[in-house]
Write a protein that holds these residues in place. Structure first.
Motif, mmCIF file in Angstrom:
data_model
loop_
_atom_site.group_PDB
_atom_site.id
_atom_site.type_symbol
_atom_site.label_atom_id
_atom_site.label_comp_id
_atom_site.label_asym_id
_atom_site.label_seq_id
_atom_site.Cartn_x
_atom_site.Cartn_y
_atom_site.Cartn_z
ATOM 1 N N LEU A 80 0.840 -1.185 0.000
ATOM 2 C CA LEU A 80 0.000 0.000 0.000
ATOM 3 C C LEU A 80 0.878 1.239 0.000
ATOM 4 N N LYS A 81 0.621 2.145 -0.901
ATOM 5 C CA LYS A 81 1.391 3.381 -0.995
ATOM 6 C C LYS A 81 1.318 4.140 0.327
ATOM 7 N N ASP A 82 2.453 4.571 0.821
ATOM 8 C CA ASP A 82 2.586 5.373 2.038
ATOM 9 C C ASP A 82 2.183 4.629 3.302
ATOM 10 N N ALA A 83 1.995 3.329 3.247
ATOM 11 C CA ALA A 83 1.629 2.572 4.443
ATOM 12 C C ALA A 83 2.899 2.218 5.203
ATOM 13 N N GLU A 84 3.053 2.801 6.389
ATOM 14 C CA GLU A 84 4.229 2.531 7.202
ATOM 15 C C GLU A 84 3.979 1.376 8.164
ATOM 16 N N ASP A 85 2.740 1.177 8.563
ATOM 17 C CA ASP A 85 2.423 0.160 9.553
ATOM 18 C C ASP A 85 1.191 -0.601 9.087
ATOM 19 N N LEU A 86 1.341 -1.886 8.911
ATOM 20 C CA LEU A 86 0.226 -2.699 8.432
ATOM 21 C C LEU A 86 -0.401 -3.504 9.572
ATOM 22 N N SER A 87 -0.359 -2.950 10.782
ATOM 23 C CA SER A 87 -0.969 -3.610 11.928
ATOM 24 C C SER A 87 -2.469 -3.711 11.722
ATOM 25 N N PRO A 88 -3.096 -4.768 12.255
ATOM 26 C CA PRO A 88 -4.549 -4.898 12.118
ATOM 27 C C PRO A 88 -5.271 -3.768 12.847
ATOM 28 N N THR A 89 -6.288 -3.242 12.231
ATOM 29 C CA THR A 89 -7.105 -2.176 12.824
ATOM 30 C C THR A 89 -8.572 -2.432 12.516
ATOM 31 N N ILE A 90 -9.428 -1.762 13.270
ATOM 32 C CA ILE A 90 -10.865 -1.793 13.003
ATOM 33 C C ILE A 90 -11.308 -0.359 12.740
ATOM 34 N N ARG A 146 -21.569 5.866 24.121
ATOM 35 C CA ARG A 146 -21.188 6.269 25.476
ATOM 36 C C ARG A 146 -19.668 6.387 25.622
ATOM 37 N N ALA A 147 -18.923 5.624 24.816
ATOM 38 C CA ALA A 147 -17.456 5.691 24.835
ATOM 39 C C ALA A 147 -16.934 6.847 23.978
ATOM 40 N N VAL A 148 -17.854 7.595 23.375
ATOM 41 C CA VAL A 148 -17.557 8.768 22.543
ATOM 42 C C VAL A 148 -16.734 8.391 21.299
ATOM 43 N N LEU A 149 -16.959 7.177 20.794
ATOM 44 C CA LEU A 149 -16.381 6.830 19.502
ATOM 45 C C LEU A 149 -17.135 7.586 18.426
ATOM 46 N N GLN A 150 -16.455 7.836 17.314
ATOM 47 C CA GLN A 150 -17.088 8.554 16.209
ATOM 48 C C GLN A 150 -16.866 7.789 14.912
ATOM 49 N N SER A 151 -17.782 7.954 13.994
ATOM 50 C CA SER A 151 -17.635 7.355 12.685
ATOM 51 C C SER A 151 -16.314 7.830 12.090
ATOM 52 N N GLY A 152 -15.537 6.897 11.570
ATOM 53 C CA GLY A 152 -14.233 7.231 11.004
ATOM 54 C C GLY A 152 -13.077 6.960 11.956
ATOM 55 N N ASP A 153 -13.363 6.731 13.253
ATOM 56 C CA ASP A 153 -12.307 6.390 14.200
ATOM 57 C C ASP A 153 -11.677 5.051 13.813
ATOM 58 N N THR A 154 -10.425 4.888 14.167
ATOM 59 C CA THR A 154 -9.712 3.642 13.928
ATOM 60 C C THR A 154 -9.269 3.071 15.263
ATOM 61 N N ILE A 155 -9.639 1.829 15.533
ATOM 62 C CA ILE A 155 -9.251 1.152 16.767
ATOM 63 C C ILE A 155 -7.985 0.356 16.473
ATOM 64 N N LEU A 156 -6.930 0.635 17.246
ATOM 65 C CA LEU A 156 -5.633 -0.002 17.042
ATOM 66 C C LEU A 156 -5.341 -1.079 18.072
ATOM 67 N N ALA A 157 -5.870 -0.892 19.301
ATOM 68 C CA ALA A 157 -5.549 -1.794 20.402
ATOM 69 C C ALA A 157 -6.636 -1.706 21.455
ATOM 70 N N THR A 158 -6.655 -2.694 22.347
ATOM 71 C CA THR A 158 -7.531 -2.652 23.516
ATOM 72 C C THR A 158 -6.684 -2.965 24.736
ATOM 73 N N LEU A 203 -10.457 -11.163 13.392
ATOM 74 C CA LEU A 203 -10.186 -9.889 14.054
ATOM 75 C C LEU A 203 -11.407 -9.382 14.813
ATOM 76 N N MET A 204 -12.569 -9.391 14.163
ATOM 77 C CA MET A 204 -13.782 -8.872 14.810
ATOM 78 C C MET A 204 -14.226 -9.750 15.979
#
Length: 75
Positions: A9-19, A32-44, A57-58
């Motif tokens: 992927l062009k300009d992709a520095e980190d290919l870690s799994p995300t949601i 309630r967690a104040v997540l927004q559309s477009g947010d990316t979850i990297l870790a828990t 992953l899901m």
């Protein structure tokens, strides 16, 4: 199925799994967690996302959320 060259992927520095958060329903735990559309979850809780023993992953993410329990905070 024929194998092709590796995909980069062009300009992709980190290919870690995300949601990627696509939609938030009103009054949901994500709301309630104040997540927004477009947010990316990297870790828990400081652990990078992975496919885990569920091989999905899901499903692994859902298990992590359930393990924390209702009303508790997942970092």
């Amino acid at each position: 199925m024929e194998e092709g060259p590796p995909l980069f992927l062009k300009d992709a520095e980190d290919l870690s799994p995300t949601i990627q958060v696509l939609e938030i329903f009103p009054d949901s735990s994500a709301d309630r967690a104040v997540l927004q559309s477009g947010d990316t979850i990297l870790a828990t809780d400081g652990q990078q996302l992975s496919i885990g023993k569920e091989n999905s992953l899901m499903m692994n993410f859902n298990r992590r959320v359930q393990d924390v329990g209702a009303g508790n905070i997942l970092q």
